[in-house]
Write a protein that holds these residues in place. Sequence first.
Motif, PDB file in Angstrom:
ATOM      1  N   CYS A   4     134.396  51.203 184.489  1.00 53.99           N
ATOM      2  CA  CYS A   4     134.863  52.422 184.664  1.00 53.99           C
ATOM      3  C   CYS A   4     136.032  52.741 183.770  1.00 53.99           C
ATOM      4  CB  CYS A   4     135.244  52.515 186.079  1.00 53.99           C
ATOM      5  SG  CYS A   4     136.725  51.557 186.446  1.00 53.99           S
ATOM      6  N   ASP A   5     136.263  54.182 183.851  1.00 51.63           N
ATOM      7  CA  ASP A   5     137.385  54.664 182.969  1.00 51.63           C
ATOM      8  C   ASP A   5     138.410  54.349 183.902  1.00 51.63           C
ATOM      9  OD1 ASP A   5     135.707  55.118 180.969  1.00 51.63           O
ATOM     10  OD2 ASP A   5     136.284  57.135 180.825  1.00 51.63           O
ATOM     11  N   ILE A   6     139.522  53.907 183.341  1.00 54.04           N
ATOM     12  CA  ILE A   6     141.059  53.986 183.955  1.00 54.04           C
ATOM     13  C   ILE A   6     142.047  54.836 183.546  1.00 54.04           C
ATOM     14  CG2 ILE A   6     142.769  52.157 185.166  1.00 54.04           C
ATOM     15  CD1 ILE A   6     140.576  50.118 184.156  1.00 54.04           C
ATOM     16  N   LYS A  23     124.492  56.162 185.274  1.00 50.97           N
ATOM     17  CA  LYS A  23     123.726  56.448 184.413  1.00 50.97           C
ATOM     18  C   LYS A  23     123.842  57.973 183.802  1.00 50.97           C
ATOM     19  CE  LYS A  23     118.669  57.172 184.483  1.00 50.97           C
ATOM     20  NZ  LYS A  23     117.365  57.490 185.333  1.00 50.97           N
ATOM     21  N   TYR A  24     124.392  58.681 184.739  1.00 58.92           N
ATOM     22  CA  TYR A  24     124.726  59.954 184.282  1.00 58.92           C
ATOM     23  C   TYR A  24     126.092  60.517 184.003  1.00 58.92           C
ATOM     24  CZ  TYR A  24     119.853  60.932 185.674  1.00 58.92           C
ATOM     25  OH  TYR A  24     118.441  60.936 185.903  1.00 58.92           O
ATOM     26  N   ARG A  25     127.050  59.903 184.779  1.00 56.75           N
ATOM     27  CA  ARG A  25     128.480  60.282 184.432  1.00 56.75           C
ATOM     28  C   ARG A  25     129.309  59.044 184.545  1.00 56.75           C
ATOM     29  NH1 ARG A  25     125.913  62.720 188.999  1.00 56.75           N
ATOM     30  NH2 ARG A  25     126.187  61.448 190.810  1.00 56.75           N
ATOM     31  N   LYS A  26     130.522  59.427 184.126  1.00 53.23           N
ATOM     32  CA  LYS A  26     131.546  58.122 184.054  1.00 53.23           C
ATOM     33  C   LYS A  26     131.996  58.147 185.403  1.00 53.23           C
ATOM     34  CE  LYS A  26     133.298  58.452 179.395  1.00 53.23           C
ATOM     35  NZ  LYS A  26     134.068  58.944 178.423  1.00 53.23           N
ATOM     36  N   THR A  27     132.591  56.665 185.785  1.00 49.51           N
ATOM     37  CA  THR A  27     133.367  56.649 186.883  1.00 49.51           C
ATOM     38  C   THR A  27     134.579  56.353 186.367  1.00 49.51           C
ATOM     39  OG1 THR A  27     131.367  55.080 187.835  1.00 49.51           O
ATOM     40  CG2 THR A  27     133.572  54.867 188.697  1.00 49.51           C
ATOM     41  N   VAL A  28     135.605  56.951 187.238  1.00 51.23           N
ATOM     42  CA  VAL A  28     136.837  57.154 186.888  1.00 51.23           C
ATOM     43  C   VAL A  28     137.939  56.662 187.884  1.00 51.23           C
ATOM     44  CG1 VAL A  28     138.812  58.440 185.874  1.00 51.23           C
ATOM     45  CG2 VAL A  28     136.346  59.056 185.335  1.00 51.23           C
ATOM     46  N   ALA A  35     137.791  51.678 199.464  1.00 48.88           N
ATOM     47  CA  ALA A  35     137.202  51.987 197.991  1.00 48.88           C
ATOM     48  C   ALA A  35     135.737  51.945 197.826  1.00 48.88           C
ATOM     49  CB  ALA A  35     138.061  51.417 197.034  1.00 48.88           C
ATOM     50  N   PHE A  36     135.253  50.479 198.199  1.00 46.82           N
ATOM     51  CA  PHE A  36     133.910  50.188 198.232  1.00 46.82           C
ATOM     52  C   PHE A  36     133.008  50.962 198.776  1.00 46.82           C
ATOM     53  CE2 PHE A  36     129.971  47.896 198.272  1.00 46.82           C
ATOM     54  CZ  PHE A  36     129.876  47.224 197.277  1.00 46.82           C
ATOM     55  N   GLU A  37     133.141  51.461 199.930  1.00 43.58           N
ATOM     56  CA  GLU A  37     132.365  52.340 200.801  1.00 43.58           C
ATOM     57  C   GLU A  37     132.228  53.595 200.222  1.00 43.58           C
ATOM     58  OE1 GLU A  37     131.304  52.928 205.244  1.00 43.58           O
ATOM     59  OE2 GLU A  37     132.995  51.727 205.006  1.00 43.58           O
ATOM     60  N   LEU A  38     133.579  54.170 199.874  1.00 44.03           N
ATOM     61  CA  LEU A  38     133.818  55.445 199.298  1.00 44.03           C
ATOM     62  C   LEU A  38     132.940  55.598 198.081  1.00 44.03           C
ATOM     63  CD1 LEU A  38     137.244  56.044 200.329  1.00 44.03           C
ATOM     64  CD2 LEU A  38     135.502  57.545 200.869  1.00 44.03           C
ATOM     65  N   LEU A  39     133.067  54.458 197.160  1.00 46.83           N
ATOM     66  CA  LEU A  39     132.566  54.565 195.784  1.00 46.83           C
ATOM     67  C   LEU A  39     130.931  54.445 195.942  1.00 46.83           C
ATOM     68  CD1 LEU A  39     134.977  52.959 193.987  1.00 46.83           C
ATOM     69  CD2 LEU A  39     134.895  55.297 193.805  1.00 46.83           C
ATOM     70  N   ALA A  40     130.567  53.918 196.979  1.00 46.45           N
ATOM     71  CA  ALA A  40     129.131  53.753 196.963  1.00 46.45           C
ATOM     72  C   ALA A  40     128.225  54.977 197.204  1.00 46.45           C
ATOM     73  CB  ALA A  40     128.585  52.656 198.106  1.00 46.45           C
ATOM     74  N   GLN A  41     129.093  56.034 197.973  1.00 44.24           N
ATOM     75  CA  GLN A  41     128.302  57.473 197.714  1.00 44.24           C
ATOM     76  C   GLN A  41     127.868  57.973 196.573  1.00 44.24           C
ATOM     77  OE1 GLN A  41     127.995  58.570 201.071  1.00 44.24           O
ATOM     78  NE2 GLN A  41     128.925  56.420 201.484  1.00 44.24           N
ATOM     79  N   PRO A  42     126.498  58.490 196.435  1.00 44.90           N
ATOM     80  CA  PRO A  42     126.065  59.181 195.305  1.00 44.90           C
ATOM     81  C   PRO A  42     126.801  59.964 194.649  1.00 44.90           C
ATOM     82  CG  PRO A  42     124.781  59.691 197.151  1.00 44.90           C
ATOM     83  CD  PRO A  42     125.863  58.751 197.581  1.00 44.90           C
ATOM     84  N   ASP A  43     127.674  60.756 195.158  1.00 48.31           N
ATOM     85  CA  ASP A  43     128.344  62.044 194.245  1.00 48.31           C
ATOM     86  C   ASP A  43     129.957  61.656 194.153  1.00 48.31           C
ATOM     87  OD1 ASP A  43     126.495  63.992 193.787  1.00 48.31           O
ATOM     88  OD2 ASP A  43     125.957  63.641 195.826  1.00 48.31           O
ATOM     89  N   ILE A  44     130.437  60.450 194.827  1.00 49.67           N
ATOM     90  CA  ILE A  44     131.751  60.111 194.442  1.00 49.67           C
ATOM     91  C   ILE A  44     131.784  59.195 193.407  1.00 49.67           C
ATOM     92  CG2 ILE A  44     133.755  58.889 195.604  1.00 49.67           C
ATOM     93  CD1 ILE A  44     132.814  59.893 198.349  1.00 49.67           C
ATOM     94  N   ASP A  45     132.470  59.728 192.183  1.00 45.33           N
ATOM     95  CA  ASP A  45     132.434  59.071 190.788  1.00 45.33           C
ATOM     96  C   ASP A  45     133.468  58.498 190.755  1.00 45.33           C
ATOM     97  OD1 ASP A  45     129.847  60.107 190.432  1.00 45.33           O
ATOM     98  OD2 ASP A  45     130.662  62.179 190.174  1.00 45.33           O
ATOM     99  N   GLY A  46     134.459  58.132 191.649  1.00 43.43           N
ATOM    100  CA  GLY A  46     135.616  57.704 191.451  1.00 43.43           C
ATOM    101  C   GLY A  46     136.745  57.821 192.367  1.00 43.43           C
ATOM    102  N   GLY A  47     138.019  57.593 192.035  1.00 45.40           N
ATOM    103  CA  GLY A  47     139.165  57.792 192.951  1.00 45.40           C
ATOM    104  C   GLY A  47     140.431  58.322 192.246  1.00 45.40           C
TER     105      GLY A  47
END
Length: 258
Positions: free
Chosen positions: A40-42, A4-9, A222-234
């Motif tokens: 997400c942005d790639i 909602k607030y920022r891009k996933t990358v 990846a799924f579990e890491l990306l599920a964290q509220p402040d982790i917006d990508g990898g």
Amino acid sequence: MNRKYRKTVIAGNWKMNKTPSETKEFMTAFKAIMPKGRWCDIALCVPAVCIPAAVRAMRETRVGIGAENCNANPSGAYTGEIAANMLTDAGCKYVIIGHSERRAMGETDADINAKVHAALEAGLIPIVCCGETLEQREAGITSEWIAMQIKLALQGVSEEQIRKVIIAYEPIWAIGTGRTATPEQAQQVCEEIRTVVRKLYSSKHARATSILYGGSMNEKNAFELLAQPDIDGGLIGGASLVPEKFVKIIEAANQPTM
Ligand code: PGA
């Protein structure tokens, strides 16, 4: 993540792997299985000589190509170096700055800050890296260390410019070791980085900044890491070299967020 607030990358860092010919092969295989969704942005950050092949192959796609480093100077007598505007002209959208492997080669916080400015001036999106060693973590100084790296990297970056910056938290002990930070450990530091951005800029800016995790992120965790509220990508090294694995990580970014 919080779409909602920022891009996933989801960004790949090929490091010193693949030739231009291998780049072409990768891109053909990757394009064939690339997820169609736009969740997400790639980015794929590749060796400098592979940039033309990567840009050509990805022209009609939503994958942005990036470099792994740039020089802070606009031009001049710096044999073997590449200026940020050369990367833009070659078709790059991103550049990784301050990766721990480059810091280990002698890159200082001042160099990194200068490169961030050069990248922004050239119209590139800098992916600014920070991360602690195992010794620092065990000594309990991770938060202070990361805050210092971020403050020094962002010195003089304006409110307008911070919107273009991506931050990547990469604990050095997790890079290429198969020893991933736990989702809780990664979340904690990414949250702290957001606090640093909030203090330097504002809540609005902090909320809009994409903060990635890197360090043995793969198709399994990846799924579990990306599920964290402040982790917006990898920022993904090893697993970005194999199309099937990289695609699975992109797919992991397609999950409900808060
Ligand atoms: P890794 O590398 O995924 O192979 O651990 C991450 C990075 O160094 O960016």
